[in-house]
Design a protein around this motif. Sequence first.
Motif, mmCIF file in Angstrom:
data_model
loop_
_atom_site.group_PDB
_atom_site.id
_atom_site.type_symbol
_atom_site.label_atom_id
_atom_site.label_comp_id
_atom_site.label_asym_id
_atom_site.label_seq_id
_atom_site.Cartn_x
_atom_site.Cartn_y
_atom_site.Cartn_z
ATOM 1 N N GLY A 83 84.308 60.104 67.845
ATOM 2 C CA GLY A 83 84.245 61.043 66.692
ATOM 3 C C GLY A 83 82.994 61.181 66.172
ATOM 4 O O GLY A 83 82.709 62.558 66.098
ATOM 5 N N SER A 84 82.108 60.388 66.207
ATOM 6 C CA SER A 84 80.673 60.583 65.714
ATOM 7 C C SER A 84 80.079 61.293 66.638
ATOM 8 O O SER A 84 79.037 62.252 66.457
ATOM 9 N N ALA A 85 80.271 61.329 68.056
ATOM 10 C CA ALA A 85 79.555 62.159 69.138
ATOM 11 C C ALA A 85 80.156 63.456 69.428
ATOM 12 O O ALA A 85 79.547 64.335 69.972
ATOM 13 N N THR A 86 81.089 63.814 68.985
ATOM 14 C CA THR A 86 81.943 65.161 69.220
ATOM 15 C C THR A 86 81.024 66.322 68.607
ATOM 16 O O THR A 86 81.035 67.183 69.460
ATOM 17 N N VAL A 143 82.335 66.335 81.247
ATOM 18 C CA VAL A 143 81.106 66.853 80.471
ATOM 19 C C VAL A 143 81.295 66.275 79.182
ATOM 20 O O VAL A 143 80.356 65.782 78.457
ATOM 21 N N PHE A 144 82.504 65.848 78.686
ATOM 22 C CA PHE A 144 82.751 65.007 77.331
ATOM 23 C C PHE A 144 81.979 63.602 77.360
ATOM 24 O O PHE A 144 81.190 63.239 76.444
ATOM 25 N N ILE A 145 82.225 62.945 78.512
ATOM 26 C CA ILE A 145 81.523 61.553 78.619
ATOM 27 C C ILE A 145 79.879 61.762 78.970
ATOM 28 O O ILE A 145 79.333 61.084 78.263
ATOM 29 N N ALA A 146 79.410 62.647 79.826
ATOM 30 C CA ALA A 146 78.152 62.715 79.965
ATOM 31 C C ALA A 146 77.514 63.549 78.544
ATOM 32 O O ALA A 146 76.287 62.501 78.163
ATOM 33 N N CYS A 147 77.885 64.285 77.890
ATOM 34 C CA CYS A 147 77.413 64.711 76.649
ATOM 35 C C CYS A 147 77.334 63.503 75.289
ATOM 36 O O CYS A 147 76.817 63.502 74.657
ATOM 37 N N THR A 148 78.613 62.834 75.506
ATOM 38 C CA THR A 148 78.638 61.651 74.529
ATOM 39 C C THR A 148 77.678 60.682 75.048
ATOM 40 O O THR A 148 77.168 60.190 73.817
ATOM 41 N N LEU A 149 77.287 60.353 76.080
ATOM 42 C CA LEU A 149 76.360 59.766 76.508
ATOM 43 C C LEU A 149 74.921 60.134 76.121
ATOM 44 O O LEU A 149 74.027 59.252 75.347
ATOM 45 N N ARG A 164 94.727 53.110 62.585
ATOM 46 C CA ARG A 164 93.920 52.079 62.085
ATOM 47 C C ARG A 164 92.638 52.487 62.811
ATOM 48 O O ARG A 164 92.474 53.238 63.637
ATOM 49 N N SER A 165 91.554 51.848 61.904
ATOM 50 C CA SER A 165 90.066 51.989 62.318
ATOM 51 C C SER A 165 89.881 51.313 63.609
ATOM 52 O O SER A 165 90.378 50.364 64.165
ATOM 53 N N SER A 166 89.158 52.183 64.444
ATOM 54 C CA SER A 166 88.783 51.616 65.805
ATOM 55 C C SER A 166 87.284 52.143 66.269
ATOM 56 O O SER A 166 86.778 53.019 65.800
ATOM 57 N N LYS A 167 86.636 51.109 66.840
ATOM 58 C CA LYS A 167 85.177 51.436 67.087
ATOM 59 C C LYS A 167 85.109 52.326 68.060
ATOM 60 O O LYS A 167 84.133 53.399 67.851
ATOM 61 N N ILE A 168 86.188 52.484 69.046
ATOM 62 C CA ILE A 168 85.930 53.420 70.159
ATOM 63 C C ILE A 168 86.194 54.850 69.454
ATOM 64 O O ILE A 168 85.473 55.892 69.857
ATOM 65 N N ILE A 169 87.205 54.898 68.681
ATOM 66 C CA ILE A 169 87.584 56.326 68.323
ATOM 67 C C ILE A 169 86.291 56.793 67.401
ATOM 68 O O ILE A 169 85.972 57.881 67.248
ATOM 69 N N ASN A 170 85.914 55.969 66.341
ATOM 70 C CA ASN A 170 84.831 56.155 65.614
ATOM 71 C C ASN A 170 83.618 56.455 66.345
ATOM 72 O O ASN A 170 82.830 57.578 66.196
#
Length: 143
Positions: free
Chosen positions: A64-67, A110-116, A55-61
């Motif tokens: 995904g948009s920041a990847t 690294v993923f969290i920092a780059c996502t931010l 299902r659609s999820s704000k967190i996944i979206n």
Amino acid sequence: MLSWSVFVKKVGDYVPIFYEKRFALYALVGADMKRILPFFAGFMFLMVFKDLKIRSSKIINLLGSATLGVYLIHENKDFKYFLWHGIFKTTEVQNHLHLILYAIVLTFLVFIACTLIDILRKKFIEPGYLKLINKALTNYGQK
């Protein structure tokens, strides 16, 4: 390069879900991929997740948009050396007993920092940049 493209086309011919949509397979593997193991690993992941109903999820979206931004930030040639050798000093822990744990923790950090960083870029830099582009395009269209 040509032999890789021929190989990908042949795989696309024999896989029923891509029979009519071979372009999706070409897009999946890319034109410059040179190793067969990553191709099959990616293909198997696709097969595992193709019928998964999520299902659609704000967190996944959001993630995904920041990847793409995460990839572009941490693979930047100037930043990459600074990140892995300057900040995290990975060469000093390559023979350490906790290397696997260190690698997993660093991956998440690294993923969290780059996502931010990417989220902040979208919120503060992108709107102004898009205004400039729209203004330039509007002025260009009026000439």
